[in-house]
Write an enzyme that holds these catalytic residues in place. Structure first.
Site, short mmCIF file in Angstrom:
data_model
loop_
_atom_site.label_atom_id
_atom_site.label_comp_id
_atom_site.label_asym_id
_atom_site.label_seq_id
_atom_site.Cartn_x
_atom_site.Cartn_y
_atom_site.Cartn_z
N LYS A 192 0.91 -1.07 -0.03
CA LYS A 192 0.01 0.21 0.07
C LYS A 192 0.71 1.32 0.17
O LYS A 192 0.35 2.39 -0.37
CB LYS A 192 -0.94 -0.05 1.32
N THR A 249 -3.72 5.50 4.18
CA THR A 249 -2.21 6.11 3.46
C THR A 249 -2.30 6.98 2.57
O THR A 249 -1.59 7.89 2.11
CB THR A 249 -1.23 5.01 3.34
O1 13P Z 1 1.22 2.82 7.56
C1 13P Z 1 0.82 3.91 7.90
C2 13P Z 1 -0.53 4.00 8.43
O2 13P Z 1 -1.09 2.75 8.54
C3 13P Z 1 1.85 4.82 7.87
O3 13P Z 1 2.08 5.02 6.55
P1 13P Z 1 3.32 6.22 6.30
O4 13P Z 1 4.73 5.34 6.52
O5 13P Z 1 3.38 6.43 4.89
O6 13P Z 1 3.25 7.40 7.01
#
Ligand code: 13P
Ligand code: NDP
Length: 347
Positions: A192, A249
């Site tokens: 993701k 995200t």
């Molecule tokens: O996995 C995350 C939220 O579920 C955090 O995402 P980021 O690493 O893009 O900040």
């Protein structure tokens, strides 16, 4: 009170330490930087990663890995994916008996393209691990540290171990589900981040919500195609660790992957963006791994390929979008239906 060692004092390791501390556990939060451990002990804050948040008193910082692990009932690993094997090598030196290994890492190991639970199994001898569990789902550290309602899943091939992890973390603001599909949970959580980079790029280019919804939905389709080929259960991808984490995200300003993508979409160079972020952007290395896996497994992943080209082949982001939009006409569901039959989970 039982002891838990948390290895990795970035945003997520610190936020999860707070959840465990709120649940009454005595947490030893290990940082590879002495000054950060000192800050946690002396001022009860982690100023770089969770500014403005006071840590509970039962979170103790330490720079001493042996002390962190001594007498711990479980170990929670929360370091960037690329550091996992090296950190495990150091952890291994201080293990005295079998422990529950939980990780909260959303990445694939660069070079080997292995999932984090596979790396743990390779680096920690069987006699020292009761089981391996992954914790994943839509959960920005910034919101967890404010104790805002959050849901995640814990997955393991060992159902009793997943239930144990559920008991450790579950509370009134942190709702934890179990899932038997560790492959699907790890693949969804890692991949993701690539799509979140894409969503950021799209926003940076000035495109709107239609484009982002397309990326999320068709991104999920290609994550599911690769995941099921690797042994995941298709239904996992419509759950918290698939669609749930994609939504959060790709749409949250907290996301480092989205923020990095946004700067790329505005024309900034990858090297500049990464040094400016100062925090891990897992999607970059994961894009490389997923691209290689898609070739190895012969799975079509056009969005991943486009993002790989933007990141590593200097492709212009707008051209990449134009090419994605200009691909051959297709049926929406036909290419997915094969992978959507739902066999029993396996690892
Ligand atoms: O996995 C995350 C939220 O579920 C955090 O995402 P980021 O690493 O893009 O900040
Ligand atoms: N932040 C979030 O909201 C969430 C993050 N995750 C996942 O958690 C994992 C960790 O991310 P996160 O905490 O956010 O990252 P951060 O960038 O906030 O912190 C990373 C931490 O790891 C440390 N670190 C870096 N390299 C090493 C190493 N070789 N050995 C030991 N420690 C090291 C960093 O230390 P230093 O300060 O010295 O760089 C820092 O303390 C990632 O896989 C991420 O995808 C999952 C869910 C939510």
């Amino acid at each position: 009170m039982r002891n838990i060692a948390v290895i990795g004092a970035g945003s997520w390791g610190t936020a999860l330490s707070m959840v465990l501390a709120d649940n009454g556990y005595s947490v030893r939060l290990w940082s590879h930087r002495r000054e950060q451990a000192d800050e946690i002990n002396e001022r009860h804050i982690n100023g770089k990663y969770l500014p403005g948040i006071m840590l509970p008193k039962n979170v103790a910082g330490t720079h001493d890995l042996e002390a962190a692990l001594d007498g711990a009932n479980a170990v929670l690993l929360v370091v960037p994916a690329k550091a996992m094997r090296e950190v495990l090598g150091r952890v291994r030196e201080h293990l005295a008996g079998p422990m529950l290994f939980i990780h909260g890492v959303k990445g694939i190991e660069p070079g080997t393209f292995k999932r984090m639970s596979e790396v743990i199994e390779e680096e920690i001898p069987k006699k020292f691990r009761k089981a391996v569990v992954v914790l994943s789902g839509p959960s920005h550290a910034e919101e967890v540290s404010l104790r805002h309602p959050t849901t995640v899943a814990v997955a393991s091939v060992n159902t009793a171990a997943a239930k144990k992890a559920q008991d450790l973390f579950f509370n009134h603001y942190f709702r934890v589900y179990t899932n038997e599909d560790i492959v699907g949970v790890e693949i969804g959580g890692a991949l993701k981040n690539i799509i979140a980079l894409g969503a950021g790029i799209s926003d940076g280019l000035g495109y709107g919500d239609n484009a982002k919804a397309a990326l999320i939905t068709r991104g999920l389709a290609e994550i599911s195609r690769l995941g099921t080929k690797l042994g995941a259960r298709p239904l996992t991808f419509i759950g918290l660790t698939g669609m749930g984490d994609l939504i959060v995200t790709c749409t949250s300003v907290h996301s480092r992957n989205w923020r990095a993508g946004n700067l790329l979409g505005k024309g900034r160079k990858l090297s500049e963006v990464l040094s400016e972020m100062g925090m891990v952007v897992e999607g970059v290395r994961t894009a490389e791994a997923a691209y290689a896996l898609s070739k190895r497994e012969k799975v079509e992943m056009p969005i991943t390929e486009a993002i790989y080209q933007v990141l590593f082949e200097n492709k212009n982001p707008k051209e990449a979008v134009d090419e994605l939009m200009g691909r051959d006409k297709k049926d929406e569901i036909a290419a997915l239906s094969e992978s959507l039959s739902d066999p029993a989970p396996h690892d």
